[in-house]
Design a protein around this motif. Sequence first.
Motif, PDB file in Angstrom:
ATOM      1  N   HIS A  32       0.818  -1.223   0.000  1.00 39.89           N
ATOM      2  CA  HIS A  32       0.000   0.000   0.000  1.00 39.89           C
ATOM      3  C   HIS A  32       0.847   1.266   0.000  1.00 39.89           C
ATOM      4  N   GLU A  80      -0.038  -2.170  -4.546  1.00 36.66           N
ATOM      5  CA  GLU A  80       0.181  -3.420  -3.831  1.00 36.66           C
ATOM      6  C   GLU A  80       0.430  -4.553  -4.817  1.00 36.66           C
ATOM      7  N   HIS A  89     -10.112  -3.221   1.532  1.00 34.15           N
ATOM      8  CA  HIS A  89      -9.151  -2.477   2.357  1.00 34.15           C
ATOM      9  C   HIS A  89      -9.811  -1.798   3.548  1.00 34.15           C
TER      10      HIS A  89
END
Length: 150
Positions: A32, A80, A89
Motif C-alpha cells: 500500500h 500493492e 481495504h
Amino acid sequence: MVWNAESALREAGMRVTRQRIAVLSALRDRPHATADTLTAATREALGSISVQAVYDVLAACAENGLVRRIQPAGSPARFETRTADNHHHLVCEVCGRVDDVDCVIGSAPCLSPHDAHGYDIAAAEVVFWGTCAQCGSAETAPAGRRSTKE
C-alpha cells in the motif's frame, strides 16, 4: 513460498530490469505504498531513479497484473502486489494506514448489486473507514476522514 520480483516479471512475460526488480521488491516490503515512498526506497537500492521511471514501472506492472493501484478517497494512489484475489481495504481515518481484508461474503465479486443494469460484474471494491488499534488507543476517533498520511 516467498514472492520473487524477477520470477513474477518473467511469468508475466515482461523484461526483467534492475529498475523493475527494485520497484517491485520495495513494494513487496511496503504494501500500500505511494509512488513517492517507492521512489525513495528504490533510490536506496539503486542509487538513483526518476519519479517518472517509478510511475512507468508501476503502470507496466499494473497493466500486466503484477500490481494493483488503489486510491481511497482523499488519499494519494497506493500500490500493492496482492492482485490475485478480490480483497478489500481498511483505512484508518487518523493516520491513513491501509490494511487488507478478505472478501466480506466469500467468492468474488463479494457483493452483488440489487440491479446490475446488464453488467457482467468481475470485482467489487470496498473500503472500510475507521480507526486502527494504534490510533484508537492514542486518541478518540474523529468524526470524519482527516489524514492522507502513509
